[in-house]
Design a protein around this motif. Structure first.
Motif, PDB file in Angstrom:
ATOM      1  N   THR A 170      92.622  37.189  82.689  1.00 38.45           N
ATOM      2  CA  THR A 170      93.292  36.285  81.968  1.00 38.45           C
ATOM      3  C   THR A 170      94.810  36.043  82.299  1.00 38.45           C
ATOM      4  OG1 THR A 170      91.805  37.228  80.343  1.00 38.45           O
ATOM      5  CG2 THR A 170      93.469  35.932  79.373  1.00 38.45           C
ATOM      6  N   ARG A 171      95.195  34.653  82.071  1.00 36.33           N
ATOM      7  CA  ARG A 171      96.646  34.279  82.436  1.00 36.33           C
ATOM      8  C   ARG A 171      97.509  35.107  81.497  1.00 36.33           C
ATOM      9  NH1 ARG A 171      98.890  28.333  82.219  1.00 36.33           N
ATOM     10  NH2 ARG A 171     101.093  28.857  82.419  1.00 36.33           N
ATOM     11  N   GLY A 172      98.631  35.380  81.842  1.00 36.01           N
ATOM     12  CA  GLY A 172      99.482  36.246  80.880  1.00 36.01           C
ATOM     13  C   GLY A 172      99.265  37.357  80.233  1.00 36.01           C
ATOM     14  N   LEU A 173      98.171  38.023  80.403  1.00 44.14           N
ATOM     15  CA  LEU A 173      97.714  39.354  79.827  1.00 44.14           C
ATOM     16  C   LEU A 173      98.232  40.347  80.384  1.00 44.14           C
ATOM     17  CD1 LEU A 173      95.980  40.626  77.538  1.00 44.14           C
ATOM     18  CD2 LEU A 173      94.061  40.792  79.199  1.00 44.14           C
ATOM     19  N   ILE A 174      99.314  41.031  79.865  1.00 38.23           N
ATOM     20  CA  ILE A 174      99.830  42.411  80.710  1.00 38.23           C
ATOM     21  C   ILE A 174      99.043  43.542  80.465  1.00 38.23           C
ATOM     22  CG2 ILE A 174     101.957  43.772  80.597  1.00 38.23           C
ATOM     23  CD1 ILE A 174     103.464  41.365  79.378  1.00 38.23           C
ATOM     24  N   SER A 175      98.648  43.855  79.271  1.00 38.98           N
ATOM     25  CA  SER A 175      97.611  45.109  79.031  1.00 38.98           C
ATOM     26  C   SER A 175      96.505  44.871  77.788  1.00 38.98           C
ATOM     27  CB  SER A 175      98.597  46.389  78.681  1.00 38.98           C
ATOM     28  OG  SER A 175      99.223  46.197  77.468  1.00 38.98           O
ATOM     29  N   ARG A 176      95.667  45.502  78.053  1.00 41.80           N
ATOM     30  CA  ARG A 176      94.550  45.414  77.021  1.00 41.80           C
ATOM     31  C   ARG A 176      94.115  46.703  76.581  1.00 41.80           C
ATOM     32  NH1 ARG A 176      88.495  43.370  77.857  1.00 41.80           N
ATOM     33  NH2 ARG A 176      88.542  45.465  78.657  1.00 41.80           N
ATOM     34  N   HIS A 177      93.993  47.209  75.329  1.00 43.08           N
ATOM     35  CA  HIS A 177      93.579  48.455  74.825  1.00 43.08           C
ATOM     36  C   HIS A 177      92.305  48.205  73.943  1.00 43.08           C
ATOM     37  CE1 HIS A 177      97.084  50.065  76.770  1.00 43.08           C
ATOM     38  NE2 HIS A 177      97.847  48.809  76.203  1.00 43.08           N
ATOM     39  N   VAL A 178      91.200  49.183  74.116  1.00 40.85           N
ATOM     40  CA  VAL A 178      90.124  48.758  73.279  1.00 40.85           C
ATOM     41  C   VAL A 178      89.546  50.120  72.831  1.00 40.85           C
ATOM     42  CG1 VAL A 178      87.495  48.132  73.566  1.00 40.85           C
ATOM     43  CG2 VAL A 178      89.279  46.810  74.990  1.00 40.85           C
ATOM     44  N   LYS A 179      89.249  50.208  71.494  1.00 39.39           N
ATOM     45  CA  LYS A 179      88.612  51.253  70.862  1.00 39.39           C
ATOM     46  C   LYS A 179      87.607  50.615  69.760  1.00 39.39           C
ATOM     47  CE  LYS A 179      89.881  55.114  68.103  1.00 39.39           C
ATOM     48  NZ  LYS A 179      90.937  56.010  67.662  1.00 39.39           N
TER      49      LYS A 179
END
Length: 93
Positions: free
Chosen positions: A33-42
């Motif tokens: 995904t363009r421009g996504l730096i980080s993703r955290h999922v719970k």
């Protein structure tokens, strides 16, 4: 200025909707995904929480566009929340 998106939604599986999508299919992916730096999922009690950090508001809104909102309404109805906020980097530092 970086941008924060927080999504809370029910966990759904592909067989539960006409799109054949899961809740994770509606989430941005790092490296894709363009421009996504980080993703955290719970996942807690059948609720999915996704916190994502973006390069800019433009990139976040490019992903969370009107088509995304239309699918979210169909998949989750009123049982989801999406919060979009600017990150004040001066206050964080």
């Amino acid at each position: 200025m970086r941008y924060l998106a927080i999504l809370e939604c029910p966990v759904i599986f592909s067989g539960e909707n006409a799109f054949g999508m899961t809740s994770m299919d509606m989430c941005p992916s790092v490296g894709i995904t363009r421009g996504l730096i980080s993703r955290h999922v719970k996942v807690v009690d059948s609720q999915l929480f996704v916190v994502s950090i973006w390069d800019s508001q433009f990139c976040a809104k490019l992903f969370f566009d009107p088509a995304w909102y239309e699918k979210a309404e169909t998949l989750w109805g009123e049982s989801y929340q999406l919060r979009l906020d600017a990150i004040d980097e001066a206050r964080v530092a």
